[in-house]
Design a protein around this motif. Structure first.
Motif, PDB file in Angstrom:
ATOM      1  N   ILE A 100      46.983  43.510  60.956  1.00 21.70           N
ATOM      2  CA  ILE A 100      46.660  43.252  61.046  1.00 21.70           C
ATOM      3  C   ILE A 100      46.207  43.451  58.926  1.00 21.70           C
ATOM      4  CG2 ILE A 100      43.543  43.351  61.169  1.00 21.70           C
ATOM      5  CD1 ILE A 100      44.625  43.220  64.259  1.00 21.70           C
ATOM      6  N   VAL A 101      46.066  44.392  59.166  1.00 18.19           N
ATOM      7  CA  VAL A 101      45.187  45.118  57.806  1.00 18.19           C
ATOM      8  C   VAL A 101      46.814  44.304  56.872  1.00 18.19           C
ATOM      9  CG1 VAL A 101      44.987  46.822  55.608  1.00 18.19           C
ATOM     10  CG2 VAL A 101      43.362  46.591  58.382  1.00 18.19           C
ATOM     11  N   LEU A 102      48.003  44.614  56.826  1.00 18.68           N
ATOM     12  CA  LEU A 102      49.212  44.301  56.112  1.00 18.68           C
ATOM     13  C   LEU A 102      49.618  43.168  55.848  1.00 18.68           C
ATOM     14  CD1 LEU A 102      51.293  45.852  54.437  1.00 18.68           C
ATOM     15  CD2 LEU A 102      52.914  45.755  56.296  1.00 18.68           C
ATOM     16  N   PRO A 103      49.751  42.275  57.011  1.00 18.74           N
ATOM     17  CA  PRO A 103      49.879  40.826  56.561  1.00 18.74           C
ATOM     18  C   PRO A 103      48.540  40.144  56.139  1.00 18.74           C
ATOM     19  CG  PRO A 103      49.768  41.051  59.217  1.00 18.74           C
ATOM     20  CD  PRO A 103      50.189  43.208  58.435  1.00 18.74           C
ATOM     21  N   VAL A 104      47.181  40.836  56.890  1.00 15.95           N
ATOM     22  CA  VAL A 104      46.083  40.417  55.743  1.00 15.95           C
ATOM     23  C   VAL A 104      46.018  40.293  54.378  1.00 15.95           C
ATOM     24  CG1 VAL A 104      43.600  39.956  55.506  1.00 15.95           C
ATOM     25  CG2 VAL A 104      44.746  39.795  57.390  1.00 15.95           C
ATOM     26  N   LEU A 105      46.001  41.120  53.341  1.00 14.42           N
ATOM     27  CA  LEU A 105      46.855  41.730  52.594  1.00 14.42           C
ATOM     28  C   LEU A 105      47.956  41.221  51.911  1.00 14.42           C
ATOM     29  CD1 LEU A 105      46.067  44.012  50.155  1.00 14.42           C
ATOM     30  CD2 LEU A 105      48.212  45.362  50.994  1.00 14.42           C
ATOM     31  N   THR A 106      49.250  41.065  52.259  1.00 15.81           N
ATOM     32  CA  THR A 106      50.289  40.301  52.177  1.00 15.81           C
ATOM     33  C   THR A 106      49.671  38.388  51.886  1.00 15.81           C
ATOM     34  OG1 THR A 106      51.339  41.488  53.360  1.00 15.81           O
ATOM     35  CG2 THR A 106      52.680  39.002  52.336  1.00 15.81           C
ATOM     36  N   LEU A 107      49.325  37.971  52.412  1.00 19.02           N
ATOM     37  CA  LEU A 107      48.736  36.725  52.720  1.00 19.02           C
ATOM     38  C   LEU A 107      47.482  37.048  50.910  1.00 19.02           C
ATOM     39  CD1 LEU A 107      49.042  34.297  53.612  1.00 19.02           C
ATOM     40  CD2 LEU A 107      47.201  34.028  54.821  1.00 19.02           C
ATOM     41  N   THR A 108      47.335  37.931  50.901  1.00 18.41           N
ATOM     42  CA  THR A 108      45.908  37.504  49.845  1.00 18.41           C
ATOM     43  C   THR A 108      45.719  37.846  49.211  1.00 18.41           C
ATOM     44  OG1 THR A 108      44.599  38.476  51.365  1.00 18.41           O
ATOM     45  CG2 THR A 108      44.249  39.018  48.902  1.00 18.41           C
ATOM     46  N   VAL A 109      47.280  38.933  48.260  1.00 18.30           N
ATOM     47  CA  VAL A 109      47.771  39.146  46.733  1.00 18.30           C
ATOM     48  C   VAL A 109      49.187  37.302  46.911  1.00 18.30           C
ATOM     49  CG1 VAL A 109      48.108  41.531  47.757  1.00 18.30           C
ATOM     50  CG2 VAL A 109      50.085  39.741  48.191  1.00 18.30           C
ATOM     51  N   ALA A 110      49.694  37.727  48.216  1.00 14.83           N
ATOM     52  CA  ALA A 110      50.456  35.681  47.712  1.00 14.83           C
ATOM     53  C   ALA A 110      49.476  35.220  46.986  1.00 14.83           C
ATOM     54  CB  ALA A 110      51.115  35.141  48.458  1.00 14.83           C
ATOM     55  N   ILE A 111      48.906  34.667  47.658  1.00 13.60           N
ATOM     56  CA  ILE A 111      47.521  33.000  47.096  1.00 13.60           C
ATOM     57  C   ILE A 111      46.554  33.798  45.833  1.00 13.60           C
ATOM     58  CG2 ILE A 111      44.896  32.740  47.383  1.00 13.60           C
ATOM     59  CD1 ILE A 111      45.487  32.660  50.574  1.00 13.60           C
ATOM     60  N   LEU A 112      46.790  35.440  45.163  1.00 16.15           N
ATOM     61  CA  LEU A 112      46.599  35.260  44.519  1.00 16.15           C
ATOM     62  C   LEU A 112      47.160  35.882  43.099  1.00 16.15           C
ATOM     63  CD1 LEU A 112      44.830  38.791  44.390  1.00 16.15           C
ATOM     64  CD2 LEU A 112      43.739  36.348  43.969  1.00 16.15           C
ATOM     65  N   MET A 113      48.717  35.357  43.640  1.00 19.82           N
ATOM     66  CA  MET A 113      50.059  35.289  42.446  1.00 19.82           C
ATOM     67  C   MET A 113      49.453  33.578  41.658  1.00 19.82           C
ATOM     68  SD  MET A 113      53.655  37.389  43.833  1.00 19.82           S
ATOM     69  CE  MET A 113      53.728  36.469  45.460  1.00 19.82           C
ATOM     70  N   VAL A 114      49.441  33.508  43.050  1.00 15.90           N
ATOM     71  CA  VAL A 114      49.253  31.471  42.102  1.00 15.90           C
ATOM     72  C   VAL A 114      48.358  31.069  41.696  1.00 15.90           C
ATOM     73  CG1 VAL A 114      51.136  30.924  43.939  1.00 15.90           C
ATOM     74  CG2 VAL A 114      49.172  30.831  44.418  1.00 15.90           C
ATOM     75  N   SER A 115      47.474  31.766  41.626  1.00 15.35           N
ATOM     76  CA  SER A 115      45.894  31.231  41.111  1.00 15.35           C
ATOM     77  C   SER A 115      45.583  31.765  39.937  1.00 15.35           C
ATOM     78  CB  SER A 115      44.595  32.149  41.666  1.00 15.35           C
ATOM     79  OG  SER A 115      44.758  33.715  41.610  1.00 15.35           O
ATOM     80  N   ARG A 116      44.793  31.095  38.695  1.00 13.31           N
ATOM     81  CA  ARG A 116      45.162  31.223  37.287  1.00 13.31           C
ATOM     82  C   ARG A 116      43.962  32.279  37.068  1.00 13.31           C
ATOM     83  NH1 ARG A 116      48.235  28.095  35.122  1.00 13.31           N
ATOM     84  NH2 ARG A 116      48.580  26.548  34.995  1.00 13.31           N
ATOM     85  N   LEU A 117      43.255  33.091  38.378  1.00 15.14           N
ATOM     86  CA  LEU A 117      42.660  34.706  37.921  1.00 15.14           C
ATOM     87  C   LEU A 117      42.878  35.279  36.854  1.00 15.14           C
ATOM     88  CD1 LEU A 117      40.936  35.584  41.543  1.00 15.14           C
ATOM     89  CD2 LEU A 117      40.101  33.952  39.935  1.00 15.14           C
ATOM     90  N   GLN A 118      42.403  35.750  35.974  1.00 16.68           N
ATOM     91  CA  GLN A 118      43.021  36.228  34.601  1.00 16.68           C
ATOM     92  C   GLN A 118      43.185  38.079  35.561  1.00 16.68           C
ATOM     93  OE1 GLN A 118      41.397  36.212  31.223  1.00 16.68           O
ATOM     94  NE2 GLN A 118      42.662  33.799  30.025  1.00 16.68           N
ATOM     95  N   TYR A 119      45.040  38.343  35.109  1.00 19.94           N
ATOM     96  CA  TYR A 119      44.752  40.334  35.251  1.00 19.94           C
ATOM     97  C   TYR A 119      45.504  40.555  33.583  1.00 19.94           C
ATOM     98  CZ  TYR A 119      44.250  40.125  40.264  1.00 19.94           C
ATOM     99  OH  TYR A 119      43.874  39.325  41.189  1.00 19.94           O
ATOM    100  N   PRO A 120      44.502  42.182  33.692  1.00 19.75           N
ATOM    101  CA  PRO A 120      45.170  42.021  32.482  1.00 19.75           C
ATOM    102  C   PRO A 120      46.748  42.946  32.160  1.00 19.75           C
ATOM    103  CG  PRO A 120      44.261  44.052  33.676  1.00 19.75           C
ATOM    104  CD  PRO A 120      43.729  42.624  34.129  1.00 19.75           C
ATOM    105  N   HIS A 121      47.615  43.391  31.344  1.00 20.04           N
ATOM    106  CA  HIS A 121      48.818  43.570  30.724  1.00 20.04           C
ATOM    107  C   HIS A 121      48.827  45.212  30.647  1.00 20.04           C
ATOM    108  CE1 HIS A 121      52.888  44.514  29.481  1.00 20.04           C
ATOM    109  NE2 HIS A 121      53.119  42.791  29.868  1.00 20.04           N
ATOM    110  N   VAL A 122      48.448  45.681  31.737  1.00 20.17           N
ATOM    111  CA  VAL A 122      47.963  47.480  31.923  1.00 20.17           C
ATOM    112  C   VAL A 122      48.765  47.934  29.698  1.00 20.17           C
ATOM    113  CG1 VAL A 122      48.256  49.464  32.241  1.00 20.17           C
ATOM    114  CG2 VAL A 122      48.143  47.938  33.628  1.00 20.17           C
TER     115      VAL A 122
END
Length: 300
Positions: free
Chosen positions: A216-238
């Motif tokens: 349950i948790v692993l597929p939900v996390l996978t789908l969440t990060v998939a959506i975040l990859m194609v989003s326009r939210l900003q992430y820092p370059h560490v």
């Protein structure tokens, strides 16, 4: 006896070499020779990234060859981590050797599509299927998980293609990412897959919780990060912000000491926590900005 004066002119009739009038070739400096000798290093690191991803796919699918074991999934996870290290180094080596090119950028994206697109999707899929078949056969859940893995792979490819189109040269343009970077998404999936068997070996999670946690948790996390990859939210370059930025040497030493202490004590848990926090950085920052704008409107 009359002595003829000495001159630098050759005697009459002597053969004149055509190379005599050519200027001497300039001596190549040692740094230039070093840069030429490191011309292949960026491509080798990029290819090592792709090879690690290919190896991760092999070990993730090795249970299909009759070797069903979570240890193969752990090996696949470490290979994805190795691909992350190679992906972090190839750009640095290319800039040091002054060998950055469009070819290198395209090759890097192709390698990332394997290591951070296909490999994490297969790792998640095989982890869930392995647990399902150990607990019982659930074909419907397997089909749903397959579609989640396919959606993740498609989003990773779209993310890399968008980055190639919108990428701008220069370090000032690489302080932030638009959308979760594919290595960050792969790290979140890999960390959770490696965390579950580690907690089971430590006795912190029993077989009763293994099924819902993984399936349950692993597929939900996978789908969440998939959506975040194609989003326009900003992430820092560490690396560019916190390592190459205006930070004191003492700050970096303290940060490194804390990170090493946490990793040595709980390596799997710390890796999972850091990967999850980075994946959720975009939504948390967007929520904070929305709250601040709302409060400012209410104050006026």
């Amino acid at each position: 006896m009359i002595r003829m004066p000495k001159t630098d002119c050759p005697p009459p009739g002597a053969d004149e070499s055509p190379e005599a009038d050519k200027p001497a070739a300039p001596l190549r400096s040692a740094p230039h020779q070093v840069l030429r000798s490191t011309a292949l290093l960026p491509a080798l690191f990029t290819l090592s990234n792709a090879l690690c991803g290919f190896g991760a796919v092999h070990f993730a699918c090795k249970d299909l060859l009759g070797a069903a074991d979570f240890r193969n999934l752990m090996i696949a996870g470490w290979l994805i981590i190795g691909a992350m290290v190679c992906d972090m180094l190839d750009g640095r080596v290319a800039r040091f050797a002054r060998r950055t090119s469009d070819f290198g950028g395209q090759l890097d994206s192709l390698a990332d599509a394997i290591s951070f697109g296909v490999a994490p999707a297969m790792l998640m899929l095989r982890a869930v299927v392995t647990v399902l078949r150990q607990q019982g056969h659930y074909p419907t859940i397997e089909h749903v998980v397959w579609w989640v893995a396919a959606a993740y792979m498609a989003c990773a490819v779209l993310r890399l293609a968008r980055f190639n189109v919108e990428n701008e040269p220069g370090p000032s343009a690489h302080m932030h990412f638009e959308g979760l970077p594919s290595p960050g998404a792969a790290a979140a999936i890999t960390a959770l897959v490696m965390l579950v068997p580690d907690l089971a070996l430590r006795g912190w999670i029993n077989r009763m919780w293994l099924l819902p946690t993984t399936c349950i948790v692993l597929p939900v996390l996978t789908l969440t990060v998939a959506i975040l990859m194609v989003s326009r939210l900003q992430y820092p370059h560490v690396v560019n912000q916190y390592i190459h930025g205006q930070r004191s040497f003492g700050y970096l030493i303290r940060l490194l000491a804390i990170a090493l202490a946490v990793i040595v004590v709980l390596p799997s848990a710390s890796f999972a926590l850091l990967a999850f926090l980075y994946a959720m950085w975009g939504p948390m920052r967007a929520g904070r900005d929305w709250l601040s704008r709302r409060q400012s409107r209410q104050a006026t």
